[in-house]
Every structure is written in C-alpha cells, then in structure tokens.
Design a protein around this motif. Structure first.
Motif, short mmCIF file in Angstrom:
data_model
loop_
_atom_site.label_atom_id
_atom_site.label_comp_id
_atom_site.label_asym_id
_atom_site.label_seq_id
_atom_site.Cartn_x
_atom_site.Cartn_y
_atom_site.Cartn_z
N SER A 487 0.65 -1.33 0.17
CA SER A 487 -0.08 0.09 -0.10
C SER A 487 0.91 1.12 -0.11
N TRP A 626 -3.81 3.91 11.05
CA TRP A 626 -4.30 4.95 10.01
C TRP A 626 -3.52 5.91 9.77
N LYS A 633 -8.48 11.39 2.09
CA LYS A 633 -8.82 9.78 2.20
C LYS A 633 -8.12 9.42 3.58
N PHE A 635 -6.37 6.28 5.23
CA PHE A 635 -5.84 4.91 5.07
C PHE A 635 -5.98 4.12 6.34
N ASP A 637 -4.90 0.01 8.05
CA ASP A 637 -4.28 -1.16 7.74
C ASP A 637 -4.44 -1.90 9.16
N SER A 678 -10.55 -0.71 2.33
CA SER A 678 -10.60 0.71 1.37
C SER A 678 -10.13 1.79 1.88
N GLN A 679 -10.08 2.87 1.14
CA GLN A 679 -9.57 4.17 1.61
C GLN A 679 -10.76 5.18 1.63
#
Length: 725
Positions: A487, A626, A633, A635, A637, A678-679
C-alpha cells in the motif's frame, strides 16, 4: 529457416532423441553426437555462436545492444525488463493457456508443451512432477514479490491434482509416491506408455526417485505457506520412502536409480546425479523436526558423501530430463544438476566449508561444456543429447552468478549474470508466451514458466536493484512468505519462520519496521536483528529472529513517519466515532452468516486505531494503523493482532454455520488470507469519513463430522461512520 520449415525437420526435442537412439545402438556415442550436431548446424543456421551473432533478431525481437555492443533487454524500458517478462509470463499462464482438447482442462494438466505460434498441444509425454515442483517455487517467490494470490491458488490446484491423480498404489514397492511422467492428453499420471520400449516418459508404472524428492520438497513448501496438513503428509511420506530406499552408490550407481518400476522395484536405469532435491527435502524436515528425522539424517549423509565423492570429482552430471530415452552409458551430462547444486551450496554454505571453490568449479565446468557466447552473454545449452541454447537454462546460469556476486562481491560474476538474464528475456514474447530457445521454437511449461520464472526471481533476490525502480517489491526471503500486502503506507507481510531475512526494493523512504508489534532498529548491517536501507538504490533488508508479522511503514513526503503522526492528522487525534458494522461471511458449500452491530472506532494519536464490535455474547477488538492521505482519504491497515481477532470471529461464525447445518466441526484453521481495506474519502470541510470496507478471502480447513475438509471463504464488513461520541 522459418518456424514451419523447422517444425517439419525437427518438431520437438524428443523426436530428435527418439531417432538418435537408433544410431546410438550401433555407433559410438561420441561419433553419433558429432554427426547429429553437424547435421543440425547445417540445417539450422544460428545453432552455433557465430551463426546467431549474425542475426539481428531473437524470437521476433530486435536485438538491442548497449554502447559496448553487449545485449540488454528487448523491453521498452530495459531497466524494467526482468520484472516485465516475469509478469507477462504469469499473466499468460494464469489467463490464456488453451485447454487440451482431450481433457477440456488447461493444457498444463496433461501436456508438456505447445506450439507457440498455433497454441496447439504437442501430444508428447507429460512431466507433471518436475513441472509442478518448479511452479510451486516460482509462485511462492512471485507471490511475495507481487501480492498476487492467484499464482498460489493455481499451484495449490496443480499440487492437489497430482496427489489425487498421480500417485503409486500404497502397497507397491515404491508405494504412495508421485509418478514423474504421464501420457499426453491424460489427467491421470502413471508413467507414459509412450516410453514402454524407449524409456521416453519413463514407461507405464515407472517413476523417477529424484522427482519424488523434488515434488516432495514442493509439497513441504506449500504446507509452510498454507498449513494444509495434506501437503505435509505427502512430503513426509516421500522422505520416508526415499530414506528406506537409499543404497550405497559408486561411480556408475547413484544412491537411487534414475528409473525404477513402482510395483516391482525393477531398475530401468541406475544412475542419476540429481540428488540435491531429496537433500533439500531431508534438510527442511530435519530443521522443522518433522517426520523420521533420524532416518532422514542417515540417508542424507549417505547421499551427500556419494555426491561429494563422485559427481563433484568426476563431473558425471548425467540424467534428469524425463523425455530422454534410456541411455547406454553416462555420457548424457547436463547443466541442471551441477547448477542446482551450486545454488544449494550458496543457500547453505554452512554445509560445505569449500562451498566457494566448489561453486566456482561448477560454473566453470558448465561454461566449458554448455556455454555459447552471444552478444556478450553466455547462452546455455540443455544437455549433450539436446545441445540447444535455451532461456530457462541461461536464466539458471545467470541466477547462480548473481548469487555468487551477492555472496562474494565478484563483479565479473555480476556481469555474467546481467548479460545472461538479458539474453534470456528475448525468449519471452510480449504476450507472455515463452519459447525454449531460438533454434527450438517450442513452448514447454517447464522451460518457459516453472523453470524460467524461478531463476529470474532468484536473481532479483540476489541483486534487488534489478527489480523495477519506482515500484515496491519483496525480491526475496529466506523463509516462505505466507501473506503480503502492499500500500502507499508501506508493506506488511507474514513469514512462515520466526527467524528470517527479507530483501526489498521500495519506492518510498521507510520510517519504521515493526515485528509482531515491536519496533525493530535501523542498523548499518544485519549482524543482529534490524533493518538497513540504501536510499541510492531503494534496497531494504530486514532481519527478524523472533517474530513472523512484519510491518514496514513509509515516511510521508516531508520525511515524517508514516504512522499517522503528521500535522494534517491532528483533527482526528483521540477521536472516537460511533459506527455501525454490517458484515457477511460465506463459506463455499457450507453456508453464510451475516451480522449487523453497533460498533465504536477510536483513532489514537500514535497512528493506531481500535474498532470494537459487540456481537452478543462476544466482543471483538480489531486493531491497526491509520493516516490521512493529503487530508482527503483515510488509510486503514490491520496489524497482526487485528487480523488474528478477525480469525477468532470467523471461527465463531463458522461454528454457528455448522451448528445450523447439524455438522460437528473442530480443528478450524484459516490460510492464504488476503485482506483488502478501502480508503474512504473525507468530504471537504468535514471530518466524517465515508464508509470503510474490510474484505478478506482465503481458505478454511477443518474436521467436519470426522472428515477433513478445505473450503474457500469470503468476508465483507462495511463500517458506516455515524457521529462523533
């Protein structure tokens, strides 16, 4: 000569062998080989180095030379050439291999090769054991490199097919082990009846013990990747049979025969110098403390002593290829056997104090016997019985030289590797079709895919700066990489072994590395656990001794850490959101389970988040990292603990599905898990993220009503942000 002319004169390598064997019965091998080679050189301009040097194309590609008239890749961006041909080859293999008309299945299940121009099957004996073992290695390395789980799904399908359709009966002398060959056009492997008289494809019910070790080791690697006990059982049984069948070798008899009848034990050919694959199988089972390790150690020592006493000294590196007819002597030497041993010695130098001397000697011997210089590269021929330069063998030679450079810093070896890899790229067409070689216009699944790809991957592990610049890839690991995600925020992966070292080329500046949630120190070397980074090349190395879950965080564009601790994130620090989770999990052929629950998500100022979901009577706490991307956006994970919590929830849901179906289930295990988050966008002037979607897919194995099962599953969780608490 065009391809159609060549096809009529010599349609495939094995036709040449089947005809030449008639000569060999009457004439001396040396004189016959000279006659055959002379005729071929007359019929096929370009077989020798002088002929090819006059050509300006290879496999339809215009040969591209640098300012020193040395070959470079044909690809539009030569610096990305290796990555390009690998990706194209996998794309073709996964998506465009035609079906065999005899079976309706993709041709690699039942055929050894195709015509590259017509895509018609060749109807020549199949070689599944060696092919599938090579593909397993190629897939494992490419999965770590790309994150493309489809390659692993494909090789697991092939490996399982062999277990279902290519094993000897358990009560036979060589029982419960894989056949090396099968009839063309058949999904059942039991030796090729084509070779009942000649030995090409072994003959029905004949097998090759070295391929038991080769595929057995492949099964063991798949077990490390997926945790599927079926692969482990097959690997252990393969090792057990090899250990019980080992014998004392000498100059004309190897520790196992080359070809033997599975039912009776009748030996068809006595000698095969390819013993490194069984050694690898023994070594790994011993290291993992699995199976009958004492027997494996004894057998391994016997085989090692023979190898170092005989072929290492006399260079009788004879016999490997399944379609070669029975040989009357040991003159059919090849380059595969010594080069695969050289690779083993560099991967395990602790096993041979003279590894460097031996490796350099093996390389020199291959150059003397099989190299044909072309455009500054050593193109490598296959074997004495088929002396054609080929892409897979040239890439193998290149990978060995790349490894030698990585071990010793020998720049001459690096140059040899570079030029040989460059030459090998020309065997790959832009559509992913990979041919054997310029004088052998055939498309073998071994030579073009299983064997070809893995050597490029080995080369990128040794010299990671040859991977495409501006991209992020794990180019190699000393372990099996079980899962990986790429990513903009970095790389996360899980290894099978707690102690391993990974090599990457990254397109970002790393800020931190965590192993099982613990920070790993940046160092100038890897004498101890830690990580190094060379900003000039983008090469990163990570050594971890006590953990399997690795997270590499990327720094932001301003050089700050990539864990969410930049100024733009301040508005979300310590924010607690009331959220609503709506989920569904589906297990193939078992059923599905949905849920809709109130939940809470907390963004911490250290760049971590906590999503708490209450599903009475259970509470699940999912954790991860995050950060905001340009303030637009979000992010997200998952960390290792968060992924484990999902698996706990899935286990509970699967038990609920089983209860509803009246099934007794236990021993639940998840493997090949791939998460996708998702973002969600954040609308301008608002700090209310859009819906966040968490998806996962993979495999579930369990015991259901006392029967082992393995099923695909999918999971989806959509989190809606309601309001700030």
């Amino acid at each position: 000569m065009n391809n159609s002319d060549y096809t009529s004169a010599n349609p495939h390598r094995t036709d040449l062998l089947s005809r030449s064997q008639l000569w060999l019965r009457r004439l001396s091998r040396a004189w016959s080989a000279a006659v055959i080679l002379g005729i071929l050189q007359f019929l096929l301009p370009g077989l020798n180095s002088a002929g090819i040097a006059k050509a300006d194309t290879l496999n339809g590609h215009t040969v591209v030379l640098d300012s020193d008239n040395q070959i470079i890749p044909w690809t539009p961006k030569p610096a990305d050439g290796y990555g390009k041909v690998i990706a194209n080859a996998w794309d073709y293999f996964l998506n465009r291999v035609p079906n065999d008309p005899a079976t309706g299945e993709p041709a690699y299940f039942s055929q050894s090769y195709l015509s590259p121009d017509t895509q018609q099957v060749a109807n020549w004996p199949h070689n599944p054991a060696g092919l599938y073992a090579m593909l397993i290695e190629s897939a494992l390395k490419y999965y770590a490199y790309s994150g493309d789980i489809a390659v692993m799904q494909k090789v697991e399908e092939l490996a399982s097919h062999h277990l279902d359709n290519g094993m000897t009966p358990s009560a036979w002398v060589w029982g419960g082990v894989p056949y090396a060959s099968g009839d063309a056009g058949s999904l059942l492997y039991q030796g090729a009846s084509y070779g009942d008289d000649s030995g090409s494809g072994d003959g029905r019910y004949y097998l090759e013990p070295d391929k038991i070790g080769e595929l057995g080791y492949g099964w063991l690697l798949l077990y490390k990747f997926s945790g599927n006990p079926r692969y482990l059982d097959a690997a252990i049984h393969s090792a057990d049979v090899l250990a019980t069948k080992v014998r004392t070798g000498n100059s004309s008899q190897s520790p196992w025969p080359f070809r033997v009848h599975a039912q009776t034990g009748q030996i068809r050919e006595d000698y095969c110098a390819h013993v490194v694959s069984p050694i690898e199988l023994f070594d790994e089972l011993i290291r993992l403390k699995l199976g009958n390790t004492a027997d494996y150690q004894n057998a391994r020592q016997s085989v090692w002593t023979w190898m170092m006493t005989y072929p290492m000294q006399n260079n009788v590196w004879a016999n490997y290829f399944e379609d070669v007819p029975i040989q009357t002597d040991l003159g059919n030497i090849n380059q595969l056997n010594p080069m695969m041993l050289a690779r083993y010695l560099m991967e395990h130098p602790e096993n041979d104090p003279n590894w460097e001397t031996h490796v350099r000697g093996l390389i020199a011997w291959v150059e003397e016997n099989f190299a044909a210089p072309q455009y500054g590269a050593n193109a490598i021929k296959e074997q004495n019985a088929f002396p054609h330069v080929m892409g897979s063998h040239t890439s193998r030679y290149a990978s060995i030289n790349a490894m030698l450079y990585a071990r010793t810093g020998d720049v001459a070896a690096k140059e040899k590797a570079y030029r040989a890899f460059n030459w090998a790229t020309y065997m790959a067409r832009s559509n992913g079709i990979v041919i054997d070689g310029p004088t052998v216009n055939n498309q073998w699944f071994t030579d073009g895919y299983g064997d070809y790809i893995r050597h490029f991957m080995t080369g990128l592990h040794a010299i990671p700066e040859w991977a495409p610049a501006g991209e992020t890839h794990i180019t190699g690991s000393s372990s099996v990489v079980k899962s990986v995600s790429y990513s903009p925020a970095g790389v996360g992966y899980v290894t099978a072994d707690a102690a391993s070292t990974e090599v990457l080329r990254v397109a970002f500046m790393p800020s931190s590395v965590l192993v099982d949630g613990q920070l790993l120190s940046q160092r100038t070397d890897l004498a101890q656990p830690g990580w190094t980074f060379d900003p000039a090349t983008g090469v990163m190395r990570v050594r971890h001794d006590n953990g399997t879950s690795v997270k590499i965080n990327a720094a932001n564009s301003d050089g700050s850490t990539g864990t969410g601790s930049t100024n733009e994130n301040n508005a979300l620090f310590a924010t607690r959101w009331s959220t609503y989770s709506k989920t569904k999990m589906t297990v193939r052929r078992l059923g599905s389970r949905s849920g809709a629950n109130d939940s809470t998500m907390i963004f911490n100022d250290d760049g971590t988040f906590t999503l708490t979901e209450v599903e009475s009577p259970q509470t699940y706490v999912y954790t991860g990292h995050w950060k905001l991307i340009k303030g637009k956006k979000l992010f997200l994970d998952l960390d290792a603990a968060g992924q484990s919590e999902f698996m706990r929830m899935w286990t509970n849901r699967l038990e609920e599905i089983a209860t509803e179906k009246g099934i007794s289930i236990d021993g639940i295990n998840f493997s090949e898990i791939r998460f996708t988050l998702s973002q969600p966008k954040i609308p301008k002037n608002k700090l209310v993220p859009g819906k966040a979607t968490i998806k996962a897919k993979g495999w579930i194995s369990a015991s259901a009503n006392g029967q082992d099962i393995m099923r695909r599953f999918t999971y989806k969780n959509r989190v809606t942000f309601l309001n700030q608490l």
